[in-house]
Design a protein around this motif. Structure first.
Motif, PDB file in Angstrom:
ATOM      1  N   SER A   1      -2.278   9.763  -5.706  1.00 55.31           N
ATOM      2  CA  SER A   1      -2.422  10.674  -6.373  1.00 55.31           C
ATOM      3  C   SER A   1      -3.406  11.895  -6.004  1.00 55.31           C
ATOM      4  CB  SER A   1      -2.711  10.209  -8.123  1.00 55.31           C
ATOM      5  OG  SER A   1      -4.000   9.800  -8.103  1.00 55.31           O
ATOM      6  N   THR A   2      -4.593  11.465  -5.521  1.00 61.80           N
ATOM      7  CA  THR A   2      -5.204  12.636  -5.166  1.00 61.80           C
ATOM      8  C   THR A   2      -4.733  13.301  -3.871  1.00 61.80           C
ATOM      9  OG1 THR A   2      -7.222  11.195  -5.645  1.00 61.80           O
ATOM     10  CG2 THR A   2      -7.491  12.751  -4.232  1.00 61.80           C
ATOM     11  N   LEU A   3      -4.126  12.575  -3.033  1.00 59.12           N
ATOM     12  CA  LEU A   3      -3.254  13.658  -1.949  1.00 59.12           C
ATOM     13  C   LEU A   3      -2.422  14.243  -2.471  1.00 59.12           C
ATOM     14  CD1 LEU A   3      -3.093  10.526   0.696  1.00 59.12           C
ATOM     15  CD2 LEU A   3      -4.478  12.404   0.826  1.00 59.12           C
TER      16      LEU A   3
ATOM     17  N   PHE B   1       0.825  -1.216   0.058  1.00 56.84           N
ATOM     18  CA  PHE B   1      -0.106   0.038  -0.124  1.00 56.84           C
ATOM     19  C   PHE B   1       0.761   1.205   0.170  1.00 56.84           C
ATOM     20  CE2 PHE B   1      -1.885   3.409   3.028  1.00 56.84           C
ATOM     21  CZ  PHE B   1      -2.890   3.604   2.110  1.00 56.84           C
ATOM     22  N   LEU B   2       1.805   1.465   0.784  1.00 59.77           N
ATOM     23  CA  LEU B   2       2.924   2.595   0.781  1.00 59.77           C
ATOM     24  C   LEU B   2       3.320   2.767  -0.713  1.00 59.77           C
ATOM     25  CD1 LEU B   2       3.961   4.504   2.866  1.00 59.77           C
ATOM     26  CD2 LEU B   2       5.452   3.152   3.546  1.00 59.77           C
ATOM     27  N   THR B   3       3.946   1.768  -1.107  1.00 64.14           N
ATOM     28  CA  THR B   3       4.737   1.955  -2.321  1.00 64.14           C
ATOM     29  C   THR B   3       3.892   2.708  -3.433  1.00 64.14           C
ATOM     30  OG1 THR B   3       6.316   0.032  -1.905  1.00 64.14           O
ATOM     31  CG2 THR B   3       6.153   0.750  -4.113  1.00 64.14           C
ATOM     32  N   CYS B   4       2.693   2.129  -3.423  1.00 66.23           N
ATOM     33  CA  CYS B   4       1.686   2.594  -4.426  1.00 66.23           C
ATOM     34  C   CYS B   4       1.206   4.216  -4.111  1.00 66.23           C
ATOM     35  CB  CYS B   4       0.482   1.596  -4.579  1.00 66.23           C
ATOM     36  SG  CYS B   4       0.583   0.112  -5.333  1.00 66.23           S
ATOM     37  N   LEU B   5       1.278   4.095  -2.814  1.00 62.83           N
ATOM     38  CA  LEU B   5       0.621   5.543  -2.292  1.00 62.83           C
ATOM     39  C   LEU B   5       1.783   6.601  -2.643  1.00 62.83           C
ATOM     40  CD1 LEU B   5      -1.843   6.510  -0.645  1.00 62.83           C
ATOM     41  CD2 LEU B   5       0.074   6.688   1.385  1.00 62.83           C
ATOM     42  N   ILE B   6       2.946   6.064  -2.476  1.00 62.26           N
ATOM     43  CA  ILE B   6       4.183   7.113  -2.632  1.00 62.26           C
ATOM     44  C   ILE B   6       4.131   7.490  -4.285  1.00 62.26           C
ATOM     45  CG2 ILE B   6       6.711   7.392  -2.421  1.00 62.26           C
ATOM     46  CD1 ILE B   6       6.694   5.824   0.390  1.00 62.26           C
ATOM     47  N   LEU B   7       4.038   6.207  -4.975  1.00 62.64           N
ATOM     48  CA  LEU B   7       4.233   6.405  -6.293  1.00 62.64           C
ATOM     49  C   LEU B   7       2.803   7.533  -7.006  1.00 62.64           C
ATOM     50  CD1 LEU B   7       5.071   2.752  -7.776  1.00 62.64           C
ATOM     51  CD2 LEU B   7       6.715   4.761  -7.714  1.00 62.64           C
ATOM     52  N   GLY B   8       2.128   7.093  -6.496  1.00 59.18           N
ATOM     53  CA  GLY B   8       0.863   8.201  -6.770  1.00 59.18           C
ATOM     54  C   GLY B   8       1.111   9.512  -6.378  1.00 59.18           C
ATOM     55  N   PHE B   9       1.575   9.787  -5.243  1.00 56.58           N
ATOM     56  CA  PHE B   9       1.714  11.137  -4.628  1.00 56.58           C
ATOM     57  C   PHE B   9       2.617  11.678  -5.280  1.00 56.58           C
ATOM     58  CE2 PHE B   9       3.538  14.259  -1.971  1.00 56.58           C
ATOM     59  CZ  PHE B   9       2.271  14.746  -1.168  1.00 56.58           C
ATOM     60  N   ALA B  10       4.001  11.168  -5.838  1.00 56.00           N
ATOM     61  CA  ALA B  10       4.965  11.571  -6.536  1.00 56.00           C
ATOM     62  C   ALA B  10       4.547  12.121  -7.876  1.00 56.00           C
ATOM     63  CB  ALA B  10       6.169  10.658  -6.487  1.00 56.00           C
TER      64      ALA B  10
END
Length: 206
Positions: free
Chosen positions: A156-158, A3-12
């Motif tokens: 990505s939303t965040l 979850f954290l990896t996908c979250l960071i990729l989306g955020f970046a």
């Protein structure tokens, strides 16, 4: 994938896309100056809501393309045509004499829905996520699944929300710079789409 990896990729990915001056950034700045930071946050919330679904669509399309590589050439040809048409249209918009537009007040209660409407007009969002995620898949940094796509979209939303909130917070300091770029944004986009389109055409031919 975690979850954290996908979250960071989306955020970046979203943060890097949102930091580039666009009509969405300019709208956030103007709305913040006109109606205040709180109202601007509702506007940004509308942006982020649509971007969540656009990121999901981009991830799904990229997964289909990577599994059916035989369609890549056909898609590239269609993409080249679209890019060249967009480039011509952006140059037309840049050189066309613009009539001064009257400023209209947007009610605070309508800010969220105004944000949704404007974000839906952002035609570059899905191609941006599609290209970015395809690149990540090709490098082995992202593996598509419905849950990974969901986590990526949350990130990505965040990312978009944080960057647009930053624009709203420092609106008074960056208004002049964004306004300077805004009058040239069509010319810049025309150059970028033209270069990418001609580059892809050269790649296919040679």
């Amino acid at each position: 994938m975690t979850f954290l990896t996908c979250l960071i990729l989306g955020f970046a990915i979203a943060a890097s896309g949102s930091i580039v001056p666009s009509f969405l950034n300019l709208t956030v700045v103007k709305f913040s100056l006109k109606s205040g930071r709180k109202s601007a946050l509702y506007l940004i919330g509308g942006f982020a809501t649509v971007l969540f679904f656009q990121a999901n669509i981009g991830a799904y399309l990229s997964s289909i393309l990577m599994k059916n590589s035989e369609y890549i050439t056909s898609i590239q040809k269609v993409g080249i045509g679209i890019l060249i048409i967009l480039s011509i249209n952006f140059f037309r918009m840049h050189f066309k004499k613009q009539k001064p537009k009257r400023k209209t007040e947007i009610q605070k209660s309508k800010a969220y829905f105004h944000g949704i409407g404007m974000s839906l007009l952002n035609t570059f969002a899905i191609p941006f996520y599609f290209t970015s995620i395809s690149f990540l898949i090709g490098l082995g940094y992202f593996e598509y699944s419905p849950m990974n796509s969901l986590y990526f979209s949350i990130g990505s939303t965040l990312g978009s929300f944080c960057l647009y909130t930053l624009y709203a917070t420092v609106a008074s300091k960056i208004e002049h710079r964004l306004s300077f770029l805004a009058v040239r944004i069509n010319f810049i986009l025309g150059c970028l789409t033209g270069i990418v389109g001609l580059g892809n055409l050269f790649y296919l031919l040679y």
